[in-house]
Design a protein around this motif. Sequence first.
Motif, PDB file in Angstrom:
ATOM      1  N   ASN A 177      17.475   0.712  19.167  1.00  0.00           N
ATOM      2  CA  ASN A 177      16.210   0.962  18.484  1.00  0.00           C
ATOM      3  C   ASN A 177      15.047   1.232  19.426  1.00  0.00           C
ATOM      4  O   ASN A 177      13.884   1.260  19.005  1.00  0.00           O
ATOM      5  N   GLY A 178      15.351   1.398  20.712  1.00  0.00           N
ATOM      6  CA  GLY A 178      14.348   1.874  21.652  1.00  0.00           C
ATOM      7  C   GLY A 178      13.368   0.852  22.171  1.00  0.00           C
ATOM      8  O   GLY A 178      12.382   1.212  22.818  1.00  0.00           O
ATOM      9  N   THR A 179      13.613  -0.443  21.930  1.00  0.00           N
ATOM     10  CA  THR A 179      12.699  -1.461  22.457  1.00  0.00           C
ATOM     11  C   THR A 179      13.146  -1.972  23.823  1.00  0.00           C
ATOM     12  O   THR A 179      12.432  -2.742  24.451  1.00  0.00           O
TER      13      THR A 179
ATOM     14  N   ILE B 137      18.357   7.705  27.125  1.00  0.00           N
ATOM     15  CA  ILE B 137      18.888   8.177  25.851  1.00  0.00           C
ATOM     16  C   ILE B 137      19.285   9.648  25.961  1.00  0.00           C
ATOM     17  O   ILE B 137      18.505  10.482  26.415  1.00  0.00           O
TER      18      ILE B 137
ATOM     19  N   GLU C  81      19.860  10.840  19.739  1.00  0.00           N
ATOM     20  CA  GLU C  81      19.768   9.863  18.656  1.00  0.00           C
ATOM     21  C   GLU C  81      19.444  10.546  17.352  1.00  0.00           C
ATOM     22  O   GLU C  81      18.888  11.649  17.325  1.00  0.00           O
TER      23      GLU C  81
ATOM     24  N   THR D 250      22.119   5.698  18.377  1.00  0.00           N
ATOM     25  CA  THR D 250      21.507   6.085  19.655  1.00  0.00           C
ATOM     26  C   THR D 250      22.624   6.201  20.685  1.00  0.00           C
ATOM     27  O   THR D 250      23.494   5.323  20.771  1.00  0.00           O
TER      28      THR D 250
ATOM     29  N   LEU E   3      23.373   6.590  24.737  1.00  0.00           N
ATOM     30  CA  LEU E   3      22.678   6.372  26.005  1.00  0.00           C
ATOM     31  C   LEU E   3      23.671   6.249  27.151  1.00  0.00           C
ATOM     32  O   LEU E   3      24.862   5.992  26.950  1.00  0.00           O
TER      33      LEU E   3
ATOM     34  N   LYS F  82      22.144   1.826  15.011  1.00  0.00           N
ATOM     35  CA  LYS F  82      20.832   1.173  14.966  1.00  0.00           C
ATOM     36  C   LYS F  82      20.857  -0.062  14.068  1.00  0.00           C
ATOM     37  O   LYS F  82      20.074  -0.995  14.266  1.00  0.00           O
TER      38      LYS F  82
ATOM     39  N   GLY G 176      11.544  11.859  26.975  1.00  0.00           N
ATOM     40  CA  GLY G 176      11.744  10.932  25.866  1.00  0.00           C
ATOM     41  C   GLY G 176      10.888  11.240  24.654  1.00  0.00           C
ATOM     42  O   GLY G 176      10.926  10.514  23.663  1.00  0.00           O
TER      43      GLY G 176
ATOM     44  N   GLU H 101       9.915  12.979  21.303  1.00  0.00           N
ATOM     45  CA  GLU H 101      10.601  13.612  20.180  1.00  0.00           C
ATOM     46  C   GLU H 101       9.636  14.541  19.466  1.00  0.00           C
ATOM     47  O   GLU H 101       8.574  14.128  19.017  1.00  0.00           O
TER      48      GLU H 101
END
Length: 374
Positions: free
Chosen positions: A13-15, A20, A23, A28, A30, A46, A358, A360
């Motif tokens: 979830n990108g935290t 990456i 996604e 996702t 990576l 996710k 990164g 989008e």
Amino acid sequence: MGEHSCLGCRLANGTQPSHIVFEDEHVTCLMDIAPIHEGHVLILPKQHAVDVDELDAATAAAIMAAASKLSRALKTAFKPDGISVMQNGGLFNDLGHYHMHVFPRYEGDGFAWIEPEETPGAASRLAEVRDLLREANAELNPKVASAGSSASSSSKLPRTIACLHAHHSNIRYLDEAFAGTGMILKHFVDPGMIEHLRSGGQDALRRAGEKLLDQLAWMAGCEVDAIVITCTNYIAVLDTLPEDQRQLAIPVIPIDEPWFDALLALERKLVLAFTNPATVEGTMGRLRQYAAAKGVTLHAEAAVTEDSFQLLMQGEVEAYHQRVEQFLRELTEQAGAAVAISQLSMTEGAERIRRTSGLELIGPLGELYKRLMN
């Protein structure tokens, strides 16, 4: 398990910082920090899950679609002797979150599936074990499966979409986006509409509308579940037709409508990037009308890179992608606005921006994917 307590959830979830590759709304992909070979990628859902049987159907499909995309990329980038796709569950899942490995393989690379000693008599009990598995889960029993097939077959069959293009260059973008999803795309290409519209006047518009209606009816008769129109000029002609004439037995989806919904949801100043000047007026006009119909105040402007679209028309595809990437990079460096790509042909340039920064960029293709897959 909460996102903060699960490393896999944070990565997916990108935290948690990671490299990456790709996604979508479900997964996702990576880079593995301890790669077996260069190019080793992990696919993580996710939504938290540990084992494959915990995945919902949409997530499972998204994982396999991503594995297909990654496999093609690895073959192109590294020219390996093969690709391994694997996943470990339960005690052997060292992340505590479902993840699938996709990595290139080479003859003699030393990676091996180490088989334990053979279980005595296992080969002679295959039929017995088969029946044991069918008893453990009735869905594996062919009699049970066939009994329910008539009621649910329509939902399990791949959806079939007819796509109307004004140029063949759009075909590969849709094919790549929906590869591995089970969706069947049937492509129809007719550049004639644009040529006729250039003559201008109401008569040309009337004839274009009649032609479009004939074309849509022709496509609808080809055993498809929906029609997607990718050309802005075709969409503009569709808008001029009376509502009752636009109604077919199957949905007709202008490719920009899911995209418009995503743009309006941002509630920010927008810059819409174009490479084809001929599509600017139609797209911006439709967006303004769409926003007005939704009661949304729109703050949007167009940005056009000159002469780049001719590169694509002349077959200089890589030069076109480089020009688009440079153009988008310059736009994204301008503060205070969200940048969106307005044409399918800009998808590769936007993807290069995402890979390097990164960032989008919302485009019609990604939003169409979400609409059709849901």
